[in-house]
Scaffold this motif. Structure first.
Motif, mmCIF file in Angstrom:
data_model
loop_
_atom_site.group_PDB
_atom_site.id
_atom_site.type_symbol
_atom_site.label_atom_id
_atom_site.label_comp_id
_atom_site.label_asym_id
_atom_site.label_seq_id
_atom_site.Cartn_x
_atom_site.Cartn_y
_atom_site.Cartn_z
ATOM 1 N N ILE A 197 0.977 -1.271 0.269
ATOM 2 C CA ILE A 197 0.110 0.194 -0.046
ATOM 3 C C ILE A 197 0.938 1.216 0.015
ATOM 4 N N PHE A 198 1.998 1.274 0.819
ATOM 5 C CA PHE A 198 2.876 2.407 0.902
ATOM 6 C C PHE A 198 3.649 2.636 -0.448
ATOM 7 N N GLN A 199 3.812 1.582 -1.190
ATOM 8 C CA GLN A 199 4.465 1.537 -2.315
ATOM 9 C C GLN A 199 3.461 2.095 -3.385
ATOM 10 N N GLU A 200 2.165 1.666 -3.519
ATOM 11 C CA GLU A 200 1.261 2.326 -4.502
ATOM 12 C C GLU A 200 0.854 3.787 -4.045
ATOM 13 N N MET A 201 0.547 4.004 -2.952
ATOM 14 C CA MET A 201 0.458 5.405 -2.405
ATOM 15 C C MET A 201 1.279 6.563 -2.536
ATOM 16 N N LEU A 202 2.566 6.076 -1.926
ATOM 17 C CA LEU A 202 3.792 6.845 -1.867
ATOM 18 C C LEU A 202 4.770 6.784 -2.796
ATOM 19 N N ASP A 203 5.710 5.878 -2.470
ATOM 20 C CA ASP A 203 6.900 5.442 -3.380
ATOM 21 C C ASP A 203 7.391 4.098 -3.040
ATOM 22 N N THR A 204 8.288 3.827 -3.863
ATOM 23 C CA THR A 204 9.069 2.315 -3.455
ATOM 24 C C THR A 204 9.992 2.496 -2.325
ATOM 25 N N ALA A 205 10.626 3.627 -2.205
ATOM 26 C CA ALA A 205 11.695 4.156 -1.254
ATOM 27 C C ALA A 205 10.830 3.886 0.293
ATOM 28 N N THR A 206 9.858 4.760 0.234
ATOM 29 C CA THR A 206 9.017 4.708 1.311
ATOM 30 C C THR A 206 8.471 3.049 1.915
ATOM 31 N N ALA A 207 8.324 2.360 0.956
ATOM 32 C CA ALA A 207 7.832 0.982 1.115
ATOM 33 C C ALA A 207 8.995 0.134 1.838
ATOM 34 N N ALA A 208 10.178 0.308 0.991
ATOM 35 C CA ALA A 208 11.471 -0.202 1.206
ATOM 36 C C ALA A 208 11.713 -0.018 2.807
ATOM 37 N N ALA A 209 11.859 1.248 3.245
ATOM 38 C CA ALA A 209 12.189 1.819 4.518
ATOM 39 C C ALA A 209 11.084 1.258 5.623
ATOM 40 N N TYR A 210 9.798 1.009 5.288
ATOM 41 C CA TYR A 210 8.916 0.678 6.226
ATOM 42 C C TYR A 210 9.072 -1.104 6.196
ATOM 43 N N LEU A 211 9.293 -1.692 5.505
ATOM 44 C CA LEU A 211 9.723 -3.172 5.340
ATOM 45 C C LEU A 211 10.912 -3.397 6.192
ATOM 46 N N ALA A 212 11.958 -2.615 5.759
ATOM 47 C CA ALA A 212 13.208 -2.886 6.576
ATOM 48 C C ALA A 212 13.102 -2.583 8.165
ATOM 49 N N LYS A 213 12.415 -1.586 8.420
ATOM 50 C CA LYS A 213 12.226 -1.065 9.659
ATOM 51 C C LYS A 213 11.349 -2.049 10.686
ATOM 52 N N ASN A 214 10.667 -2.697 9.914
ATOM 53 C CA ASN A 214 9.808 -4.001 10.496
ATOM 54 C C ASN A 214 10.242 -5.471 10.152
ATOM 55 N N ARG A 215 11.420 -5.314 9.966
ATOM 56 C CA ARG A 215 12.193 -6.732 9.861
ATOM 57 C C ARG A 215 11.583 -7.754 8.984
ATOM 58 N N VAL A 216 11.190 -7.312 7.648
ATOM 59 C CA VAL A 216 10.449 -8.098 6.922
ATOM 60 C C VAL A 216 11.916 -8.876 6.092
ATOM 61 N N PRO A 217 11.870 -9.940 5.814
ATOM 62 C CA PRO A 217 13.348 -10.329 5.019
ATOM 63 C C PRO A 217 13.634 -9.807 3.953
ATOM 64 N N ILE A 218 14.889 -9.303 3.604
ATOM 65 C CA ILE A 218 15.467 -8.459 2.295
ATOM 66 C C ILE A 218 14.717 -9.188 1.257
ATOM 67 N N ALA A 219 14.906 -10.643 1.123
ATOM 68 C CA ALA A 219 14.559 -11.257 0.034
ATOM 69 C C ALA A 219 12.866 -11.210 -0.404
ATOM 70 N N THR A 220 12.226 -11.306 0.772
ATOM 71 C CA THR A 220 10.732 -11.065 0.710
ATOM 72 C C THR A 220 10.647 -9.567 0.018
ATOM 73 N N ALA A 221 11.266 -8.528 0.699
ATOM 74 C CA ALA A 221 11.002 -7.074 0.386
ATOM 75 C C ALA A 221 11.302 -6.749 -1.076
ATOM 76 N N LEU A 222 12.234 -7.616 -1.452
ATOM 77 C CA LEU A 222 12.869 -7.311 -2.961
ATOM 78 C C LEU A 222 11.569 -7.882 -3.773
ATOM 79 N N ARG A 223 11.404 -8.969 -3.501
ATOM 80 C CA ARG A 223 10.444 -9.887 -4.507
ATOM 81 C C ARG A 223 9.196 -8.950 -4.563
ATOM 82 N N VAL A 224 8.613 -8.467 -3.276
ATOM 83 C CA VAL A 224 7.114 -7.829 -3.329
ATOM 84 C C VAL A 224 7.515 -6.287 -4.034
ATOM 85 N N LEU A 225 8.550 -5.812 -3.781
ATOM 86 C CA LEU A 225 8.549 -4.209 -4.328
ATOM 87 C C LEU A 225 8.970 -4.341 -5.743
#
Length: 74
Positions: free
Chosen positions: A34-62
């Motif tokens: 939702i962050f990526q769709e409403m804001l941007d990929t950088a904001t979404a990536a920062a949120y996922l990193a801060k919330n300890r989503v595994p990097i492989a998962t975050a990359l696949r999603v984003l």
């Protein structure tokens, strides 16, 4: 004194903890999308990193390899 049933109960509890963690991660991923769709990929990536989503998962999603959007002609 521990019975054999305690070990089975401990295993079931461990599996439930894992399932709860996976549900929580799935919810975080949905918020990231939702962050990526409403804001941007950088904001979404920062949120996922801060919330300890595994990097492989975050990359696949984003990067869009998660699922096809409906109505894309496929």
């Amino acid at each position: 004194m521990h019975s054999r049933n305690n070990k089975a109960a401990d295993t079931n509890i461990d599996m439930l903890d894992c399932a709860r963690q996976d549900d929580l991660t799935a919810q975080k991923v949905e918020v990231g999308i939702i962050f990526q769709e409403m804001l941007d990929t950088a904001t979404a990536a920062a949120y996922l990193a801060k919330n300890r989503v595994p990097i492989a998962t975050a990359l696949r999603v984003l990067t869009g390899s998660r699922r096809k959007k409906s109505g894309d002609g496929n």
